[in-house]
Design a protein around this motif. Sequence first.
Motif, PDB file in Angstrom:
ATOM      1  N   ARG A 177      29.500  32.708  43.661  1.00 51.60           N
ATOM      2  CA  ARG A 177      29.367  33.188  45.049  1.00 51.60           C
ATOM      3  C   ARG A 177      30.401  34.254  45.366  1.00 51.60           C
ATOM      4  NH1 ARG A 177      28.327  27.410  48.261  1.00 51.60           N
ATOM      5  NH2 ARG A 177      26.420  26.828  47.116  1.00 51.60           N
ATOM      6  N   ILE A 178      30.707  35.054  44.384  1.00 51.31           N
ATOM      7  CA  ILE A 178      31.750  36.069  44.522  1.00 51.31           C
ATOM      8  C   ILE A 178      31.238  37.240  45.368  1.00 51.31           C
ATOM      9  CG2 ILE A 178      33.196  37.721  43.265  1.00 51.31           C
ATOM     10  CD1 ILE A 178      33.136  35.712  40.913  1.00 51.31           C
ATOM     11  N   LYS A 179      31.931  37.525  46.442  1.00 49.30           N
ATOM     12  CA  LYS A 179      31.580  38.634  47.322  1.00 49.30           C
ATOM     13  C   LYS A 179      32.630  39.740  47.308  1.00 49.30           C
ATOM     14  CE  LYS A 179      28.858  35.930  50.643  1.00 49.30           C
ATOM     15  NZ  LYS A 179      28.688  35.568  52.073  1.00 49.30           N
ATOM     16  N   LYS A 180      33.762  39.442  46.680  1.00 50.70           N
ATOM     17  CA  LYS A 180      34.858  40.417  46.709  1.00 50.70           C
ATOM     18  C   LYS A 180      35.650  40.349  45.417  1.00 50.70           C
ATOM     19  CE  LYS A 180      39.060  41.513  49.341  1.00 50.70           C
ATOM     20  NZ  LYS A 180      39.918  41.126  50.490  1.00 50.70           N
ATOM     21  N   VAL A 181      35.990  41.527  44.893  1.00 50.78           N
ATOM     22  CA  VAL A 181      36.893  41.638  43.747  1.00 50.78           C
ATOM     23  C   VAL A 181      38.094  42.447  44.223  1.00 50.78           C
ATOM     24  CG1 VAL A 181      37.201  42.417  41.377  1.00 50.78           C
ATOM     25  CG2 VAL A 181      34.974  41.535  42.119  1.00 50.78           C
ATOM     26  N   ALA A 182      39.212  41.769  44.378  1.00 52.12           N
ATOM     27  CA  ALA A 182      40.402  42.400  44.953  1.00 52.12           C
ATOM     28  C   ALA A 182      41.059  43.354  43.966  1.00 52.12           C
ATOM     29  CB  ALA A 182      41.396  41.323  45.382  1.00 52.12           C
ATOM     30  N   ALA A 183      41.843  44.276  44.487  1.00 50.73           N
ATOM     31  CA  ALA A 183      42.621  45.182  43.645  1.00 50.73           C
ATOM     32  C   ALA A 183      43.551  44.370  42.754  1.00 50.73           C
ATOM     33  CB  ALA A 183      43.419  46.147  44.518  1.00 50.73           C
ATOM     34  N   GLY A 184      43.566  44.676  41.477  1.00 48.84           N
ATOM     35  CA  GLY A 184      44.427  43.969  40.540  1.00 48.84           C
ATOM     36  C   GLY A 184      43.900  42.616  40.111  1.00 48.84           C
ATOM     37  N   ALA A 185      42.629  42.330  40.399  1.00 47.14           N
ATOM     38  CA  ALA A 185      42.068  41.018  40.039  1.00 47.14           C
ATOM     39  C   ALA A 185      42.101  40.775  38.535  1.00 47.14           C
ATOM     40  CB  ALA A 185      40.632  40.914  40.550  1.00 47.14           C
ATOM     41  N   PHE A 186      42.063  41.859  37.760  1.00 44.67           N
ATOM     42  CA  PHE A 186      42.077  41.736  36.297  1.00 44.67           C
ATOM     43  C   PHE A 186      43.368  42.294  35.698  1.00 44.67           C
ATOM     44  CE2 PHE A 186      37.578  42.232  37.572  1.00 44.67           C
ATOM     45  CZ  PHE A 186      37.090  41.015  37.117  1.00 44.67           C
ATOM     46  N   ALA A 187      44.423  42.305  36.486  1.00 41.63           N
ATOM     47  CA  ALA A 187      45.698  42.854  36.026  1.00 41.63           C
ATOM     48  C   ALA A 187      46.215  42.088  34.805  1.00 41.63           C
ATOM     49  CB  ALA A 187      46.730  42.788  37.146  1.00 41.63           C
ATOM     50  N   GLY A 188      46.717  42.832  33.841  1.00 37.56           N
ATOM     51  CA  GLY A 188      47.296  42.228  32.645  1.00 37.56           C
ATOM     52  C   GLY A 188      46.292  41.822  31.590  1.00 37.56           C
ATOM     53  N   LEU A 189      45.032  42.154  31.785  1.00 40.69           N
ATOM     54  CA  LEU A 189      43.984  41.752  30.838  1.00 40.69           C
ATOM     55  C   LEU A 189      43.561  42.944  29.980  1.00 40.69           C
ATOM     56  CD1 LEU A 189      41.829  39.489  33.195  1.00 40.69           C
ATOM     57  CD2 LEU A 189      43.657  38.816  31.627  1.00 40.69           C
ATOM     58  N   GLY A 190      44.529  43.518  29.303  1.00 39.33           N
ATOM     59  CA  GLY A 190      44.272  44.706  28.486  1.00 39.33           C
ATOM     60  C   GLY A 190      43.419  44.451  27.259  1.00 39.33           C
ATOM     61  N   ASN A 191      43.265  43.185  26.872  1.00 33.36           N
ATOM     62  CA  ASN A 191      42.428  42.856  25.716  1.00 33.36           C
ATOM     63  C   ASN A 191      40.980  42.583  26.080  1.00 33.36           C
ATOM     64  OD1 ASN A 191      44.545  42.867  23.677  1.00 33.36           O
ATOM     65  ND2 ASN A 191      45.299  40.989  24.620  1.00 33.36           N
ATOM     66  N   MET A 192      40.686  42.555  27.369  1.00 33.96           N
ATOM     67  CA  MET A 192      39.338  42.228  27.812  1.00 33.96           C
ATOM     68  C   MET A 192      38.329  43.260  27.310  1.00 33.96           C
ATOM     69  SD  MET A 192      37.756  39.895  29.768  1.00 33.96           S
ATOM     70  CE  MET A 192      38.748  39.401  31.178  1.00 33.96           C
ATOM     71  N   ASN A 193      37.232  42.765  26.744  1.00 34.49           N
ATOM     72  CA  ASN A 193      36.203  43.630  26.179  1.00 34.49           C
ATOM     73  C   ASN A 193      34.869  43.511  26.911  1.00 34.49           C
ATOM     74  OD1 ASN A 193      35.171  45.351  23.912  1.00 34.49           O
ATOM     75  ND2 ASN A 193      33.898  43.552  23.582  1.00 34.49           N
ATOM     76  N   CYS A 194      34.591  42.323  27.460  1.00 38.42           N
ATOM     77  CA  CYS A 194      33.267  42.045  28.028  1.00 38.42           C
ATOM     78  C   CYS A 194      33.401  41.237  29.309  1.00 38.42           C
ATOM     79  CB  CYS A 194      32.421  41.294  26.993  1.00 38.42           C
ATOM     80  SG  CYS A 194      30.918  40.540  27.643  1.00 38.42           S
ATOM     81  N   ILE A 195      32.735  41.690  30.378  1.00 41.18           N
ATOM     82  CA  ILE A 195      32.652  40.929  31.621  1.00 41.18           C
ATOM     83  C   ILE A 195      31.191  40.861  32.053  1.00 41.18           C
ATOM     84  CG2 ILE A 195      33.236  40.824  34.071  1.00 41.18           C
ATOM     85  CD1 ILE A 195      35.896  42.062  33.497  1.00 41.18           C
ATOM     86  N   GLU A 196      30.719  39.648  32.233  1.00 39.54           N
ATOM     87  CA  GLU A 196      29.371  39.396  32.749  1.00 39.54           C
ATOM     88  C   GLU A 196      29.534  38.760  34.117  1.00 39.54           C
ATOM     89  OE1 GLU A 196      26.280  39.086  33.917  1.00 39.54           O
ATOM     90  OE2 GLU A 196      25.485  39.024  31.863  1.00 39.54           O
ATOM     91  N   MET A 197      29.201  39.504  35.181  1.00 41.83           N
ATOM     92  CA  MET A 197      29.398  38.985  36.537  1.00 41.83           C
ATOM     93  C   MET A 197      28.177  39.236  37.409  1.00 41.83           C
ATOM     94  SD  MET A 197      32.251  41.632  38.046  1.00 41.83           S
ATOM     95  CE  MET A 197      32.201  40.785  39.623  1.00 41.83           C
TER      96      MET A 197
END
Length: 375
Positions: A177-197
């Motif tokens: 039920r995500i309606k908002k993705v705040a600034a810096g929500a993924f901060a520090g996740l430099g290894n992230m390759n895939c996001i399914e949202m």
Amino acid sequence: MLQHCSLLLLLCATRLLSPSCALPFEQRGFWDFAMDSMDSMDSAGLMTMMRDEEEGSAIEEILPPDIPMCPFGCLCRLRVVQCSDLGLTEVPKNVPPDTKFLDLQNNRITELKENDFKGLSNLYGLSLRNNHISKVHPRTFVPLKHMQKLYFSKNLLTTIPKNLPASLVELRIHENRIKKVAAGAFAGLGNMNCIEMGANPIQNSGFEPGAFKGLKLNYLRISEAKLTGVPKDLPESLSELHLDHNQIQAVELEDLSRYKNVHRLGLGFNHIRNIENGSLSYLPRLRELHLDNNRLTRVPGGLPDMKYLQVVYLHSNSISQVGVDDFCPRGFGMKRTFYNGISLFANPVKYWEVQPATFRCVSDRLAIQFGNYKK
């Protein structure tokens, strides 16, 4: 001789009358045997036995071999702990510390607490899919320093959980039920390759500026949401972008200018009526374009200039005619790869009026799909 026989008979009679042999059988109990043992034991042995009784035992206790921990009802094997479909309302205790993958999907967990994953520093993957989770403690994932895959789909989250592990590579968080993705929500996740949202009720305004800052994603899906346009602040590193099943009305000139590395773009099942000329020129590496199930009335401009484009889905639109230069460049050798898939079925185009030269850069005639149009 007679004298010797008489003496022998007398000895036998004496033996038969001996008390040690003549007593009848008597049933004996445990304590009778114990008393016999004590009678035969000397005083030193008796003292030793009494001392042993006071101290515990003179025999060293044999402990059973170590039995690996496994939460009740779960299946633990090869460092995989499967606790799915058990009706759990919280994360189980006693998960082996060497666990690599923990499967908690299809349960009734409502909250993740601070110490739910304490001691599981070796965890590689965690599945929480299809629970009722609406609350996550800010320090829940702190112990999971090596986790790379987190499956969080089909829950009740309204925001991205905080302090996700820096080691995370794949995050699947669709159908929440995500309606908002705040600034810096993924901060520090430099290894992230895939996001399914996908399948979250998020609008374009729900992405704050800097929401994806620092990410170097290859794959991003935000399908089945409430987007009315192409988001403009997504990672530049993307090679796959899927925005299908939204409410996008048009693709404007600058919408795709950031995404020069995209080779697969999904825009199917939207309300797109127009793709502005030149907007696709920002995608020089594009190989696959999905524009099916929209409201296009003509083939998008710029396709002949896309040297690596191989697959174009244009079916289920309102395209009524196809020009001879809509897909292929005029000059020979300008296109690096031939098309191996062009779908135009479910359009009001009269395929018998399309000139054969229109598909001169198609690898095989079977790669072209016209089909029948039904109003």
